[in-house]
Design a protein around this motif. Sequence first.
Motif, PDB file in Angstrom:
ATOM      1  N   VAL A   1       0.825  -1.264  -0.021  1.00  0.00           N
ATOM      2  CA  VAL A   1       0.076  -0.155   0.089  1.00  0.00           C
ATOM      3  C   VAL A   1       0.839   1.285   0.067  1.00  0.00           C
ATOM      4  CG1 VAL A   1      -1.596   1.183   1.257  1.00  0.00           C
ATOM      5  CG2 VAL A   1      -2.078  -1.142   1.079  1.00  0.00           C
ATOM      6  N   CYS A   2       1.813   1.136   0.923  1.00  0.00           N
ATOM      7  CA  CYS A   2       2.786   2.473   0.834  1.00  0.00           C
ATOM      8  C   CYS A   2       3.396   2.630  -0.417  1.00  0.00           C
ATOM      9  CB  CYS A   2       3.653   2.270   2.030  1.00  0.00           C
ATOM     10  SG  CYS A   2       3.137   2.405   3.903  1.00  0.00           S
ATOM     11  N   CYS A   3       3.818   1.398  -0.831  1.00  0.00           N
ATOM     12  CA  CYS A   3       4.651   1.511  -2.327  1.00  0.00           C
ATOM     13  C   CYS A   3       3.635   2.344  -3.350  1.00  0.00           C
ATOM     14  CB  CYS A   3       5.038   0.198  -2.754  1.00  0.00           C
ATOM     15  SG  CYS A   3       6.519  -0.545  -1.872  1.00  0.00           S
ATOM     16  N   SER A   4       2.311   1.950  -3.339  1.00  0.00           N
ATOM     17  CA  SER A   4       1.343   2.344  -4.266  1.00  0.00           C
ATOM     18  C   SER A   4       1.380   3.941  -4.128  1.00  0.00           C
ATOM     19  CB  SER A   4       0.189   1.754  -3.893  1.00  0.00           C
ATOM     20  OG  SER A   4       0.128   0.310  -4.100  1.00  0.00           O
ATOM     21  N   PHE A   5       1.324   4.335  -2.954  1.00  0.00           N
ATOM     22  CA  PHE A   5       1.260   5.889  -2.566  1.00  0.00           C
ATOM     23  C   PHE A   5       2.388   6.530  -2.959  1.00  0.00           C
ATOM     24  CE2 PHE A   5      -1.875   4.806   0.655  1.00  0.00           C
ATOM     25  CZ  PHE A   5      -3.031   4.795  -0.022  1.00  0.00           C
ATOM     26  N   ARG A   6       3.752   5.908  -2.974  1.00  0.00           N
ATOM     27  CA  ARG A   6       5.025   6.381  -3.305  1.00  0.00           C
ATOM     28  C   ARG A   6       4.982   6.591  -4.744  1.00  0.00           C
ATOM     29  NH1 ARG A   6       9.318   3.882  -5.030  1.00  0.00           N
ATOM     30  NH2 ARG A   6       8.578   1.939  -4.217  1.00  0.00           N
ATOM     31  N   ILE A   7       4.686   5.368  -5.485  1.00  0.00           N
ATOM     32  CA  ILE A   7       4.369   5.593  -6.917  1.00  0.00           C
ATOM     33  C   ILE A   7       3.642   6.632  -7.349  1.00  0.00           C
ATOM     34  CG2 ILE A   7       3.756   4.334  -8.843  1.00  0.00           C
ATOM     35  CD1 ILE A   7       4.639   1.578  -7.669  1.00  0.00           C
TER      36      ILE A   7
ATOM     37  N   PHE B   1      -3.051  10.913 -14.410  1.00  0.00           N
ATOM     38  CA  PHE B   1      -3.899   9.882 -14.550  1.00  0.00           C
ATOM     39  C   PHE B   1      -3.314   8.482 -13.795  1.00  0.00           C
ATOM     40  CE2 PHE B   1      -5.050   5.840 -17.387  1.00  0.00           C
ATOM     41  CZ  PHE B   1      -6.204   5.913 -16.773  1.00  0.00           C
ATOM     42  N   GLY B   2      -1.977   8.434 -14.080  1.00  0.00           N
ATOM     43  CA  GLY B   2      -1.333   7.189 -13.596  1.00  0.00           C
ATOM     44  C   GLY B   2      -1.087   7.505 -12.098  1.00  0.00           C
ATOM     45  N   SER B   3      -0.969   8.757 -11.294  1.00  0.00           N
ATOM     46  CA  SER B   3      -1.012   8.955 -10.125  1.00  0.00           C
ATOM     47  C   SER B   3      -2.236   8.812  -9.484  1.00  0.00           C
ATOM     48  CB  SER B   3      -0.752  10.470  -9.822  1.00  0.00           C
ATOM     49  OG  SER B   3      -0.444  10.879  -8.655  1.00  0.00           O
ATOM     50  N   LEU B   4      -3.457   8.928  -9.806  1.00  0.00           N
ATOM     51  CA  LEU B   4      -4.754   8.516  -9.591  1.00  0.00           C
ATOM     52  C   LEU B   4      -4.779   7.276  -9.451  1.00  0.00           C
ATOM     53  CD1 LEU B   4      -6.899  11.673 -10.593  1.00  0.00           C
ATOM     54  CD2 LEU B   4      -6.005  11.320  -8.439  1.00  0.00           C
ATOM     55  N   ILE B   5      -4.512   6.348 -10.367  1.00  0.00           N
ATOM     56  CA  ILE B   5      -4.897   5.018 -10.393  1.00  0.00           C
ATOM     57  C   ILE B   5      -3.999   4.279  -9.320  1.00  0.00           C
ATOM     58  CG2 ILE B   5      -4.071   3.017 -11.839  1.00  0.00           C
ATOM     59  CD1 ILE B   5      -4.971   4.137 -14.268  1.00  0.00           C
ATOM     60  N   ALA B   6      -2.796   4.898  -9.157  1.00  0.00           N
ATOM     61  CA  ALA B   6      -1.913   4.284  -8.263  1.00  0.00           C
ATOM     62  C   ALA B   6      -2.506   4.679  -6.830  1.00  0.00           C
ATOM     63  CB  ALA B   6      -0.327   5.104  -8.248  1.00  0.00           C
ATOM     64  N   VAL B   7      -2.974   5.754  -6.501  1.00  0.00           N
ATOM     65  CA  VAL B   7      -3.780   6.079  -5.282  1.00  0.00           C
ATOM     66  C   VAL B   7      -4.986   5.059  -5.052  1.00  0.00           C
ATOM     67  CG1 VAL B   7      -5.127   7.747  -4.175  1.00  0.00           C
ATOM     68  CG2 VAL B   7      -3.150   8.484  -5.173  1.00  0.00           C
ATOM     69  N   GLY B   8      -5.805   4.978  -6.135  1.00  0.00           N
ATOM     70  CA  GLY B   8      -6.960   3.974  -6.279  1.00  0.00           C
ATOM     71  C   GLY B   8      -6.662   2.699  -5.843  1.00  0.00           C
TER      72      GLY B   8
END
Length: 372
Positions: free
Chosen positions: A292-298, A306-313
Amino acid sequence: MIKKLKPIDYTLLFLLFSICIAGMIMMYSASSTVAIRNYEYSYDHFFRSQLNTFCLGIIGLIFCIIIPFRIWKKRIVTLFIVVGSIILLFLVLWKGKVVNNAQSWIFGIQPAEFIKLGTVVVIARFFSMRQELNKPIWYGSGKIILFVLTIFFLICKQPNLGSALLILAIASSIFFCSGININYFIKKMVLTSILWIPFIYFLVKYGLSEVQMTRIKTVLDPFNDVQREGYQLVNSFIAIGSGGITGRGLGNSIQKTGYLPEPHTDFIMAIISEELGFFGVFIIIIGILTIVCCSFRIAQKCKDLFGSLIAVGIGSMIGTQSVVNLGGITGLLPLTGTPLPFVSFGGSSLMMNLMAMGILLNISIFNNIREI
């Protein structure tokens, strides 16, 4: 192909496979007795089924790693997700298979699981397009709200309130990270509270089924009816408490031998606690939390909104499902049938999560290439 694999986040990939393998081992341990006792299958039936799904999921993972994440932003792809999701959910209500009091299955899959990822893509595209076109966040929001509410309503009708609420939570996480003015949003919510508070009250009071209301009451007092409504939760407490620090040992669970129903699905963490103790639970939770933390870091590193919001989602989806599952087995939240990502038995959930990780790894590749 070789060049594309060089900047991949191998740490995240190793972590993912480690959790999946640990989950397979624990699922094998938790399901062997159930397969023979409850279903008269071979002892490794659920393990083989999960292994086959895992192999298919790896194909989906590789596909999503190779395909540039911006492909998902195309209008035709979004339209396919929206229309396909609604059609599938209508088919589920019409011809779906009933499992555990919920009509959630059709064509051998649980569409609600894949729609979680589809919702991430659709909402991420909507908010990223608002900023690219320099339009207010609320501009055209009626369409996206209608889509989310339609999905929510159709999944609730199965009834599968857990998945419906998870989709709302995932949508909300992307919404709050989309650049919205939080103070403005809070003011709007306060001013319109006279409308939505009574709506929620009547929804809870008259919209929930008897089974759902019973689950809420059980959380408040699971020992009120130990032999019926509180049976699963109380036996989950026993499994968790009896594991102690180091556990009884792999394969030595007592609760899986007929006391805890379906120990390989929702309650697999209770079996992990009983067999591997606090240390086993700690390792699994830390592993999922790190993903989860890696997802938010990415998401933070990604220069493409768009990529940032997908990673957050994706991070929110995995994190929220984990919290709901762990909250259910510990009595902090009502039981919803939500599987623990990468660990619980469930083909649709495993395939969807592996595909989501493939998209996340592709976004990570995009970030790393930009840094080179």
